[in-house]
Write an enzyme that holds these catalytic residues in place. Structure first.
Site, PDB file in Angstrom:
ATOM      1  N   GLU A   6     -12.521  -1.868  12.512  1.00 16.96           N
ATOM      2  CA  GLU A   6     -12.517  -1.137  11.248  1.00 16.96           C
ATOM      3  C   GLU A   6     -13.672  -1.567  10.343  1.00 16.96           C
ATOM      4  O   GLU A   6     -14.298  -0.740   9.697  1.00 16.96           O
ATOM      5  CB  GLU A   6     -11.171  -1.366  10.539  1.00 16.96           C
TER       6      GLU A   6
ATOM      7  N   GLU B 260       0.820  -1.214   0.000  1.00 18.47           N
ATOM      8  CA  GLU B 260       0.000   0.000   0.000  1.00 18.47           C
ATOM      9  C   GLU B 260       0.855   1.265   0.000  1.00 18.47           C
ATOM     10  O   GLU B 260       0.623   2.193   0.768  1.00 18.47           O
ATOM     11  CB  GLU B 260      -0.964  -0.004   1.192  1.00 18.47           C
TER      12      GLU B 260
ATOM     13  N   ASP C  73      -8.545  -8.732   4.400  1.00 19.89           N
ATOM     14  CA  ASP C  73      -8.251  -7.599   5.275  1.00 19.89           C
ATOM     15  C   ASP C  73      -9.269  -7.461   6.399  1.00 19.89           C
ATOM     16  O   ASP C  73     -10.072  -6.530   6.378  1.00 19.89           O
ATOM     17  CB  ASP C  73      -8.205  -6.309   4.429  1.00 19.89           C
TER      18      ASP C  73
END
Ligand code: BDP
Length: 715
Positions: free
Chosen positions: A408, A306, A380
């Site tokens: 998240e 990333e 993820d």
């Protein structure tokens, strides 16, 4: 000296002790119910520590915690003394305490962090011994004894031995130097970097206490998307101040290291791990760190992921990069946690295959003080994923499991989602890497492939919020992570039960209902967000709310569409041999179970299979009907959780009751939003009518698609 320690602790507990704002976490130590109190008090008449010797800071912390906790539980003073009387709790190691030495307890097999708690006769008196080989084990034993007392165990008859199964049990804080927290939903960072090292907030001590109470022994202080400045002298001084505060509690500090730091800070032209100047820079940096922090744990690294810099920029491998850092840390005993969370920009390869493809061939190439850190699933931290296929696929490399405690993808700190259940599901998953029973837990604890080193990491949900995690029940996820890190075979149900008793009440009626809420909560989230193996349907960037329609981002694998692929014909990602064949990354028994429609659990169906909307499910419903059914069940479950919670008012203090009630209201609204938006969108693809009796979405699809959240937290 000792009594003073106890006073300091008692004083630091005092202001929070009466206000039930969640600050005290599971260390509330409220007076036991009258019927248990007398019996308890008779087994906690005094805390006896190290006759004739000056105790270490760790032993002092253990004694202080025991004295303060027992005094609250017994509702009477419990002194710290040096001579055993009847009913006292004698603590120490054979080295620090002649009394413990005299008892000759079986400490050989519990290592340096384990403990023995036993009711024994000492010079004709009945006492409780809390013994270990090292002071930290005594501290863990002290917390274990307090846990037993708080959860209503009879502490007059104990014979307990326990040792951690995993060596390095870390929280990963994704905290930035500007005080923000990536994916943090409990306010600003707990670390006041600006005023450290001069201002050392007493909360740092309570943070360390809380971690020690569940056996966490390390903390990475900064974000994996790391700022190089954390490695500069002024920041290392701040880090050293935190390390000093944590030290008595057995918490070592670690730092996320930016791979390009030799360029960013050192002014070098390269960060190539094969460059001698770069290697020398890291060696010198390690020396500088250890000069200030002799027990520094090591580095955590996100590289070539990333947008983060890494060794591949120089044509080197992950192993080359990790080994360079390992070399710098080795003389000091430090460890490198090297993350396997990698996927290339716009690669044609299925994203969930990429980490395996890059790392599995490197098995055996890592230095012996490198641990490769692997997320629980190959994507993820979704509400549900199959376990990561790297577990079991790198027998020569210790693999740490990275779990996400911060929510998240499970409703931030707003939704009640007990993650102990998710963690347990992952740890219990059978990789079949070395025959039946080589569970992820056994890969991670090192037993399957006989690794000396082992590690586990939880991405922290702690912030500056008064209640630490932003929500009463989010504390349970921190707690569950720690308990499972200590023993990955503990049951999520038992952990929730002890957490509830310590954090709220051990009343039987409260207990049954609250436990049921917790145990159902994670599946409810899966149902109203991503049922049947769907994943990654959330809003772009902030990850708040549903956005399955997004299909046009710069990186295709960042779009929800990439994962669900819904069109008029069907839905799902074919990861069998006719598709990306990601399934082949698993050991044959697992691969064939997932590949075969007859054996794949519904929970993973659309993760591995692309199916027509009219595919017949085990329930008898069509796939389309089944999807709608799950969304409806999720919403209904939240309503049931709300109704159940409402019955618990008599058992919960007003403040935490009201906060949880309000949060559940938001959760109910957002569950409905997820359900409505996803059903509206999938219906626009399937073109099918809603099953009979099903409520249509409240608003048209365009409404959900028009929502914007520029200030969603956690970015
Ligand atoms: C994702 C997060 C992102 C993290 C990344 C990581 O959205 O903020 O930086 O993982 O783990 O879950 O590195």
């Amino acid at each position: 000296m000792l009594a003073a320690g106890a006073l300091v602790l008692a004083a630091s507990l005092a202001p929070a002790a009466r206000a039930e704002d969640g600050y005290e976490l599971w260390l509330r130590y409220r007076p036991l119910p009258a019927e248990q109190r007398e019996r308890f008090a008779a087994s906690a008449t005094a805390i006896v520590v190290s006759p004739g010797r000056e105790p270490s800071a760790t032993l002092r912390a253990a004694a202080a915690e025991l004295a303060a906790g027992a005094a609250e539980l017994a509702a009477r003073p419990v002194p710290i003394t040096q001579a055993a009387v009847g009913g006292s709790v004698v603590i120490g190691t054979p080295r620090s305490s002649p009394l413990i030495a005299e008892l000759g307890l079986p400490l050989a097999s519990i290592g340096s962090e384990g403990y023995v708690i036993r009711t024994v006769e000492l010079d004709g008196r009945r006492v409780t011994a809390i013994a270990a080989n090292d002071d930290l084990g005594v501290l863990y034993g002290a917390f274990a004894w307090l846990r037993l007392a708080q959860t209503g165990e009879d502490v007059a008859n104990l014979d307990v031995a326990s040792a951690p199964r995993i060596e390095l049990r870390l929280l990963n804080h994704w905290d930035n130097l500007d005080g923000s927290v990536e994916r943090g939903y409990a306010g600003a960072s707990l670390w006041d970097w600006w005023r450290l090292p001069d201002v050392v907030d007493p909360r740092y001590t309570d943070y360390a206490r809380a971690n020690a109470s569940i056996g966490i022994n390390g903390a990475v202080l900064n974000n994996v998307n790391a700022e190089a400045e954390i490695l500069t002298a002024p920041y290392l001084e701040k880090v050293a101040a935190l390390a000093g505060t944590f030290r008595p509690y057995g918490i070592r500090v670690y730092l996320s290291a930016r791979f390009s730091a030799p360029i960013d800070l050192g002014g070098l032209a390269t960060a190539d791990p094969f460059d001698e100047g770069v290697r020398a820079w890291w060696r010198a940096k390690a020396e500088e760190i250890y000069a200030r922090i002799p027990d520094f744990g090591g580095f955590l690294v996100k590289a070539d992921s990333e947008g983060q810099p890494g060794p591949q920029r120089y044509g080197r491998t992950h192993a080359d990069g990790a080994n360079m850092l390992a070399e710098a840390l080795r003389p000091h005993g430090g460890v490198v946690f090297w993350r396997a969370f990698v996927y290339a920009p716009n690669s044609a390869e299925d994203r969930v295959k990429q980490a395996y493809a890059e790392f599995a061939p490197l098995d055996g190439a890592f230095a012996d003080n490198v641990i490769v850190q692997v997320k629980n699933g190959p994507l993820d931290f979704q509400p549900r994923e199959p376990f990561h296929p790297l577990f079991g696929a790198m027998p020569c490399t210790p693999l740490a499991l990275e779990l996400q405690i911060t929510q998240e993808y499970l409703g931030f700190s707003t939704h009640l989602a007990y993650l102990g259940v998710l963690f347990e599901e992952v740890l219990d998953a059978d990789t079949h890497a070395k025959g039946t029973g080589s569970t992820v837990a056994k890969i991670v604890d090192g037993s399957s492939f006989e690794h000396r080193r082992s590690g586990i990491a939880g991405v922290s949900n702690v912030g500056a919020a008064r209640d630490w995690t932003g929500a009463p029940f989010a504390q349970a996820n921190w707690y569950a992570f720690g308990r499972l890190a200590w023993d990955p075979e503990l049951a999520a149900r038992e952990i929730a039960a002890e957490w509830l008793a310590m954090t709220f009440s051990s009343d039987a009626q409260f207990h049954e209902t609250a436990l049921s809420i917790m145990l159902r909560s994670r599946e409810a989230v899966v149902d109203y967000m991503t049922p049947l193996g769907l994943a990654h349907l959330m809003g772009t960037g902030h990850h708040y709310g549903p956005a399955p329609w997004v299909d046009d981002l710069d990186r295709i694998e960042w779009t929800p569409f990439y994962y669900h692929r819904a069109d008029a014909d069907g839905i799902g990602f074919d990861r069998t041999a006719t598709g990306s064949n990601a399934v082949a990354q698993y050991a044959p028994p697992v691969a064939s179970r997932f590949a075969d429609l007859a054996t794949i659990p519904d929970a993973y169906l659309l993760w591995f299979h692309r199916l027509p909307w009219d595919h017949r499910m085990r329930s008898g419903r069509t796939l389309w009907e089944e999807i709608v059914h799950h969304y409806d069940s999720g919403v209904a479950e939240v309503a049931a959780m709300q109704a159940d919670w409402a019955t618990l008012e008599p058992f919960v203090d007003a403040e935490r009751f009201a906060k949880t009630t309000q949060l559940l209201q938001i959760q109910a609204r957002e569950a409905r939003w997820w359900r409505d938006a996803c059903i509206a969108y999938f219906q626009s693809r399937s073109g099918l009518p809603l099953p009979r009796g099903v409520a249509p979405p409240e608003r048209p699809l365009e409404h959900y698609m028009s929502l914007r959240f520029p200030y969603a937290p956690g970015r």
